[in-house]
Design a protein around this motif. Sequence first.
Motif, short mmCIF file in Angstrom:
data_model
loop_
_atom_site.label_atom_id
_atom_site.label_comp_id
_atom_site.label_asym_id
_atom_site.label_seq_id
_atom_site.Cartn_x
_atom_site.Cartn_y
_atom_site.Cartn_z
N LYS A 212 -16.25 -138.65 -44.07
CA LYS A 212 -14.82 -138.70 -43.73
C LYS A 212 -13.96 -137.80 -44.63
O LYS A 212 -13.01 -137.19 -44.17
N ALA A 213 -14.35 -137.72 -45.90
CA ALA A 213 -13.57 -136.89 -46.84
C ALA A 213 -13.86 -135.40 -46.65
O ALA A 213 -13.17 -134.56 -47.22
N ARG A 214 -14.91 -135.09 -45.88
CA ARG A 214 -15.30 -133.69 -45.70
C ARG A 214 -15.32 -133.34 -44.21
O ARG A 214 -16.24 -132.72 -43.70
N LEU A 215 -14.28 -133.79 -43.53
CA LEU A 215 -14.22 -133.65 -42.07
C LEU A 215 -13.10 -132.67 -41.71
O LEU A 215 -12.00 -132.76 -42.26
N LYS A 216 -13.39 -131.75 -40.77
CA LYS A 216 -12.33 -130.86 -40.28
C LYS A 216 -12.39 -130.89 -38.76
O LYS A 216 -13.49 -130.78 -38.19
N PHE A 217 -11.23 -131.04 -38.12
CA PHE A 217 -11.22 -131.08 -36.66
C PHE A 217 -11.10 -129.68 -36.07
O PHE A 217 -10.31 -128.88 -36.55
N VAL A 218 -11.91 -129.41 -35.04
CA VAL A 218 -11.88 -128.09 -34.40
C VAL A 218 -10.80 -128.08 -33.32
O VAL A 218 -10.47 -129.12 -32.74
N THR A 219 -10.24 -126.90 -33.07
CA THR A 219 -9.18 -126.75 -32.07
C THR A 219 -9.57 -125.65 -31.09
O THR A 219 -10.07 -124.59 -31.51
N ASP A 220 -9.34 -125.90 -29.81
CA ASP A 220 -9.64 -124.94 -28.74
C ASP A 220 -9.04 -123.57 -29.06
O ASP A 220 -7.84 -123.46 -29.34
N GLY A 221 -9.88 -122.54 -29.03
CA GLY A 221 -9.41 -121.17 -29.23
C GLY A 221 -9.23 -120.76 -30.68
O GLY A 221 -8.91 -119.61 -30.96
N LYS A 222 -9.46 -121.68 -31.60
CA LYS A 222 -9.25 -121.37 -33.03
C LYS A 222 -10.60 -121.13 -33.72
O LYS A 222 -11.63 -121.70 -33.33
N GLU A 223 -10.54 -120.31 -34.78
CA GLU A 223 -11.73 -120.02 -35.55
C GLU A 223 -12.12 -121.26 -36.38
O GLU A 223 -11.27 -121.90 -36.98
N VAL A 224 -13.42 -121.58 -36.40
CA VAL A 224 -13.93 -122.73 -37.17
C VAL A 224 -14.30 -122.25 -38.57
O VAL A 224 -13.87 -122.79 -39.59
N ILE A 225 -15.13 -121.22 -38.61
CA ILE A 225 -15.41 -120.46 -39.83
C ILE A 225 -15.37 -119.00 -39.37
O ILE A 225 -15.47 -118.74 -38.16
#
Length: 338
Positions: A212-225
Amino acid sequence: MSDQINRRAALTGFAAIGATFGAAGSVGLIAGDAHARAPLAKSQVSYYYRFPLGEFQATVVSDGPLPLGKPTDSMKGVAEAELIKALSDNFLPTDNIVLEQNVLVLNTGKRLAMFDSGMGSSKLFGSTTGRMLKSLREAGISPTDIDDIICTHAHIDHIGGLVDAKGKRLFPNATIHISQADFDFWTDEKKVDDKALGAFVKHARLNLLPYKARLKFVTDGKEVIPGVTAMSAPGHTVGHTIFLIQSAGKTMAFTGDTTHHQILLTEKPRTEFAYDSDPKAAVASRLKVFDMLAKDRIPMLAYHFPWPGYGYLGKQGADSYRFFAQPMTIVPIPVKKA
Ligand SMILES: [Zn+2]
C-alpha cells in the motif's frame, strides 16, 4: 495410375512398414535386447525467453500452465459443439482449455519492470501454477532488482505472485502500478465472503495490501515509467489496462487479458469469457485493441497465449482475427549492412 490409386498404394505401403516395425519392436522388447542406452529424461528447457525491443530487453518468464477445464466452463454465448469443433480443427484438446501465464520482465536500461506476476501461492487452478520465481531464477533475474511491477488488473493470476503464502513482499524494492478502479474493486473487504468473487478478493488483499505504501495508480494515456504508456481496456475487469512499450522506434503491447485464447477469443472475438466482470464491455475493448494492433502491425505479448505468447494479429474477414506467433529466435541473425 490415378492420383487416388497412387495415394492408396503409398498408404498401404506405410501400413505394411508399420506392421513390420511393430512386430520387430515387440519381439525385441520381449527378448530384452532392444533398449536405449539412456533412460527417458525427466528435465525440460528453462521457462524463460528473451528478445530485444529497440534499446530495451524483454524477458518472458512463465508462472506455469493454467488449466481452466471444459470449454463451456469459460467460454460463453457459443454452442458447445462449435467450441469443440474449433478446438479440434486446431488440433487442441477438446476437454480442457489450458492457458499459459506469460509474465514480462522489461529492462529499459534505467529500470527493471515486471508486468503481472502469476498465481503465486494460490492453487485455485491446480498445481501447475506458481512457477514465476523459479522462472525468474532460471533467467538470472533477482526479485530484489525489480523496480516496478505493472499490473494489467487485480485478478488472482496477475497479482498473485507479489507476496509469499504468509503475505511477505517478494519484491521489497518494487513500486506496484495498477488502476485505482481495480485496486478498489478487488481489495474491497465487503466482497471477501462473496460466493463468486471471494477467493479472488482474498488473494488480491493478501498480495496488494502489503504494498500500500508503494502503490501508484495508472491513468489512461499517461506514461507509467519512461517508455511504457497505459491504455485503458475495461470489461474483463473494471480497470483492466494494457500497456504500450516503446523504444528506439519499436513498439509492442502487453495486452493482459484482452484475449485469453488464440483461437476461441481471437478468431471469434465477440465470444464472452466467464471471468469477465462486464462481458459486453470486454468484447468492445477487445475489438478496439485488436483493430489497433492489426492496423498498426504492433506485436503483442499475450499473457495467456501459447508460450511465449509473442506475435502479431492479422485481420481475417469481418470481426475475425488470426494470431501469428513470432518464431522464437535463440541465435539472432546479423543484420546485413547495405
Ligand atoms: Zn488472466
